[in-house]
Design an enzyme around this catalytic site. Sequence first.
Site, PDB file in Angstrom:
ATOM      1  N   HIS A   1      -0.338  28.375  25.298  1.00 22.11           N
ATOM      2  CA  HIS A   1      -1.444  27.922  25.685  1.00 22.11           C
ATOM      3  C   HIS A   1      -2.443  27.436  24.615  1.00 22.11           C
ATOM      4  O   HIS A   1      -3.087  26.454  24.485  1.00 22.11           O
ATOM      5  CB  HIS A   1      -2.398  28.696  26.815  1.00 22.11           C
ATOM      6  CG  HIS A   1      -3.660  28.277  27.060  1.00 22.11           C
ATOM      7  ND1 HIS A   1      -4.136  27.737  27.937  1.00 22.11           N
ATOM      8  CD2 HIS A   1      -4.931  28.526  26.499  1.00 22.11           C
ATOM      9  CE1 HIS A   1      -5.398  27.188  27.962  1.00 22.11           C
ATOM     10  NE2 HIS A   1      -6.020  28.235  26.842  1.00 22.11           N
ATOM     11  N   GLU A   2      -2.515  28.628  23.514  1.00 19.47           N
ATOM     12  CA  GLU A   2      -3.317  28.605  22.479  1.00 19.47           C
ATOM     13  C   GLU A   2      -2.692  27.376  21.434  1.00 19.47           C
ATOM     14  O   GLU A   2      -3.530  26.630  20.964  1.00 19.47           O
ATOM     15  CB  GLU A   2      -3.274  29.704  21.749  1.00 19.47           C
ATOM     16  CG  GLU A   2      -4.073  30.951  22.429  1.00 19.47           C
ATOM     17  CD  GLU A   2      -5.603  30.474  22.995  1.00 19.47           C
ATOM     18  OE1 GLU A   2      -6.257  29.719  22.348  1.00 19.47           O
ATOM     19  OE2 GLU A   2      -5.855  31.014  23.973  1.00 19.47           O
TER      20      GLU A   2
ATOM     21  N   HIS B   1      -3.783  23.853  22.554  1.00 19.25           N
ATOM     22  CA  HIS B   1      -5.250  23.238  21.920  1.00 19.25           C
ATOM     23  C   HIS B   1      -4.849  22.820  20.228  1.00 19.25           C
ATOM     24  O   HIS B   1      -5.607  21.718  19.951  1.00 19.25           O
ATOM     25  CB  HIS B   1      -6.005  24.621  21.625  1.00 19.25           C
ATOM     26  CG  HIS B   1      -6.668  24.958  22.914  1.00 19.25           C
ATOM     27  ND1 HIS B   1      -7.126  24.421  23.803  1.00 19.25           N
ATOM     28  CD2 HIS B   1      -6.661  26.353  23.364  1.00 19.25           C
ATOM     29  CE1 HIS B   1      -7.836  25.027  24.837  1.00 19.25           C
ATOM     30  NE2 HIS B   1      -7.497  26.368  24.620  1.00 19.25           N
TER      31      HIS B   1
ATOM     32  N   HIS C   1      -5.869  18.835  19.252  1.00 16.91           N
ATOM     33  CA  HIS C   1      -6.417  18.331  17.921  1.00 16.91           C
ATOM     34  C   HIS C   1      -5.569  17.532  17.112  1.00 16.91           C
ATOM     35  O   HIS C   1      -5.924  16.381  16.746  1.00 16.91           O
ATOM     36  CB  HIS C   1      -6.697  19.622  17.222  1.00 16.91           C
ATOM     37  CG  HIS C   1      -8.057  20.352  17.625  1.00 16.91           C
ATOM     38  ND1 HIS C   1      -9.198  19.923  17.080  1.00 16.91           N
ATOM     39  CD2 HIS C   1      -8.233  21.310  18.207  1.00 16.91           C
ATOM     40  CE1 HIS C   1     -10.285  20.788  17.560  1.00 16.91           C
ATOM     41  NE2 HIS C   1      -9.539  21.486  18.148  1.00 16.91           N
TER      42      HIS C   1
END
Length: 224
Positions: free
Chosen positions: A95-96, A99, A103
Amino acid sequence: MNIWIIMILVMVVSLLVQGMLQSRFEKYSKVGLPNGMTGAEVAEKMLRDHGIYDVKVVPTRGSLTDHFNPQTKTVALSESVYSSRSVAAAAVAAHECGHAVQHATGYAFIQMRSALVPAVSFASGIVQWVLLAGVIFMQTMPSLLWIGIGLFALTTLFSFVTLPVEINASARAISWLSRAGITDGQTRPMAIDALKWAAYTYVVAAVGSLATLLYYIGLARGRD
């Protein structure tokens, strides 16, 4: 009165969701991955598979303190995730990294969220004091309360912009975990369930923020 009822309901639901989230992560933290990879290894593989080589995976203290920092280009994983070989750790790590992928690919909502960060950081630091002063001097300086409402509206907007960012990161994580063979038919539903409850916390936070905003607007307009 209706706003107060909504706020109380949001508070109760928030506690229930937090409890379910903790319960799910504790449960899935005891289930090992088929390939035995650690959270850090999962994160590093997902970054490489998406052609991202300038982001580092680092450990951080605390529980569920995992996050991606675009300024330092690091995926920080809590100690229980970084070295854990569980389904929960893999879900959080992916999940992280989702991110980081957002980007790297210029995902619209993550760009909007990043653009709001400076203003929201400023608003968050003073909004409670401005609202308090606005309530105290509501009769003599009514504009002060509206200024506070404007600042709080900015933080509410940020909460709602965060929703698609978090949901999309989880969708990217689940898709990649399955595609990369990190999860199988048995563990994939567990990863989905863990991230689902994590997403609910953001939904409750956004609704709670909106309810609070409506309360202050009603107060400023002289409504009960």
